[in-house]
Enzyme design. Structure first.
Site, short mmCIF file in Angstrom:
data_model
loop_
_atom_site.label_atom_id
_atom_site.label_comp_id
_atom_site.label_asym_id
_atom_site.label_seq_id
_atom_site.Cartn_x
_atom_site.Cartn_y
_atom_site.Cartn_z
N GLY B 90 29.05 21.74 14.10
CA GLY B 90 29.01 21.62 15.55
C GLY B 90 28.47 22.93 16.10
N SER B 122 27.72 22.96 7.68
CA SER B 122 26.99 23.59 8.80
C SER B 122 27.77 24.78 9.38
CB SER B 122 26.66 22.51 9.84
OG SER B 122 25.74 22.99 10.75
N ALA B 123 28.32 24.69 10.59
CA ALA B 123 29.08 25.81 11.15
C ALA B 123 30.25 26.21 10.24
CB ALA B 123 29.59 25.46 12.54
N HIS B 159 20.95 24.22 7.65
CA HIS B 159 19.84 23.36 8.15
C HIS B 159 18.50 24.09 8.01
CE1 HIS B 159 22.68 20.52 10.05
NE2 HIS B 159 23.32 21.58 10.50
N GLU B 194 19.11 21.08 4.21
CA GLU B 194 19.94 19.87 4.29
C GLU B 194 19.87 19.14 2.95
OE1 GLU B 194 18.45 17.74 7.73
OE2 GLU B 194 19.31 19.20 9.11
#
Lengths: 235, 235
Positions: B90, B122-123, B159, B194
């Site tokens: 997020g 991700s985060a 990413h 990814e």
């Protein structure tokens, strides 16, 4: 009386640095012999000195001399005495960090309010919003505050764009990012496309150049404004 | 002994949330009945509750129950008592802000060091680096520090991607942004595509999944590592 030109980008595709803005700059900087340049954003990590040189070359085309803040022993006085100011793009965090650590944020605020003509591109435009929180840049250095020059009553997202067609990349779209911003903040955001700019003259703010700007407000659907349109009443 | 799976993304193109990781998660979370979920990054601005629900649905497929920190009166104890932890993606700024304001950054550090199995996407992966300064996310809220969990000796750019072919967009490429970071910092950066992830078991860090990772070091040319390769010796 404020006199600002806030461009999404310094350079449009297939054109040289500042080239597409030159007709406008002849008007913004009419009668100006020297532009004081704020080189702190350092695009691509080039040095401040290299950035000032590149800018001086571009301004030579319209007969204006560039004074880089990197060459000034007293950048505060240099800004106070400036005939006109240009803050170039690059990394917004680096720019904001340097402006705060050199005590220049408040000086810039003062001189813009008093009417010194100002050109911003990309990061140099972003810092005229309420906060820098809608930059696209990587947070490569910590900054003491997100508040910036607050010359306009909203925030700017420069280089605004829709997602590439057919992309399989799963990173967030620009619109998603700005909507995430609006879950935490209530300041409206203008998504300013490459090739367009805001012209601020006194209290009047209008969209100029090519392409519609996207306007994002908390709890409202996104809408678009056309070049030539007044932004004062929209916010 | 550290036991981390740090994925670039939760979701690959054309596949459901966490779907491509399920075979790995059966190994990482073998014998685990409850995963404690850190929902603070709130992708797309969804609520923490919605994010926990979405995650619970995905984990139901492998018979694991999800305990969202949003439902815990004492999130510190919830992390200390966790059988396993998942921090979803997020907005990294929102995630880091919440972890600091709830006093959870140091607790997470402790429990990861002591061997609680951890999944980041991700985060949630970015915060296992030295600092969060190579996130792609918009700085929608100020954060007190850039330092994060420091479970690996470098920074992560999740990413990771090269520029779209034929794009006329003038915003900086990912590589340019990371090179700007390296003008101000000396921590190496792994650009994690990814579909790939880092597996950290004790002192060993290896690249897994699909796609080569890009490695960026100060004053060195970019190089690439293949899936299966050990990253310990590269940094």
């Amino acid at each position: 009386m404020k006199n600002l030109l806030l461009a999404s980008t310094s350079t449009i595709y297939g054109s040289a640095f500042l080239e597409y803005l030159m007709p406008e700059l002849s008007i913004l900087f009419a009668g100006v012999q020297n532009v004081t340049f704020v080189p702190y954003a350092r695009p691509g990590g080039i040095t401040e000195q290299e950035y000032t040189r590149k800018t001086a070359e571009a301004f030579a085309a319209i007969g204006i001399k560039v004074i880089g803040l990197d060459h000034q022993k007293d950048p505060k006085s240099a800004l106070r005495d400036a005939e006109a100011i240009f803050t170039g793009g690059g990394n917004t965090f680096l720019l904001v960090k340097r402006l705060y650590e050199l005590g220049l944020m408040s000086v810039l605020k003062e001189v813009l309010a008093s009417g010194t003509p100002y050109l911003g591109t990309s990061a140099g435009t972003n810092i005229c919003g309420q906060t820098m929180s809608t930059t696209n840049d990587m947070p490569i250095v910590p900054i003491p505050h997100h508040e910036v020059l607050q010359q306009i009553p909203f925030n700017i997202n420069p280089h605004y764009t829709e997602p590439e067609q057919n992309s399989q990349h799963m990173g967030e779209s620009r619109e998603t990012r700005i909507r995430e911003y609006l879950t935490q903040n209530s300041t409206a955001v203008i998504g300013l496309r490459e090739g367009s700019w805001l012209r601020v003259i006194g209290p009047d703010i209008s969209l100029q150049g090519s392409g519609h700007a996207a306007v994002f407000k908390k709890n409202k659907p996104t809408f678009y404004v056309a070049p030539g349109q007044d932004l004062n009443t929209l916010i």
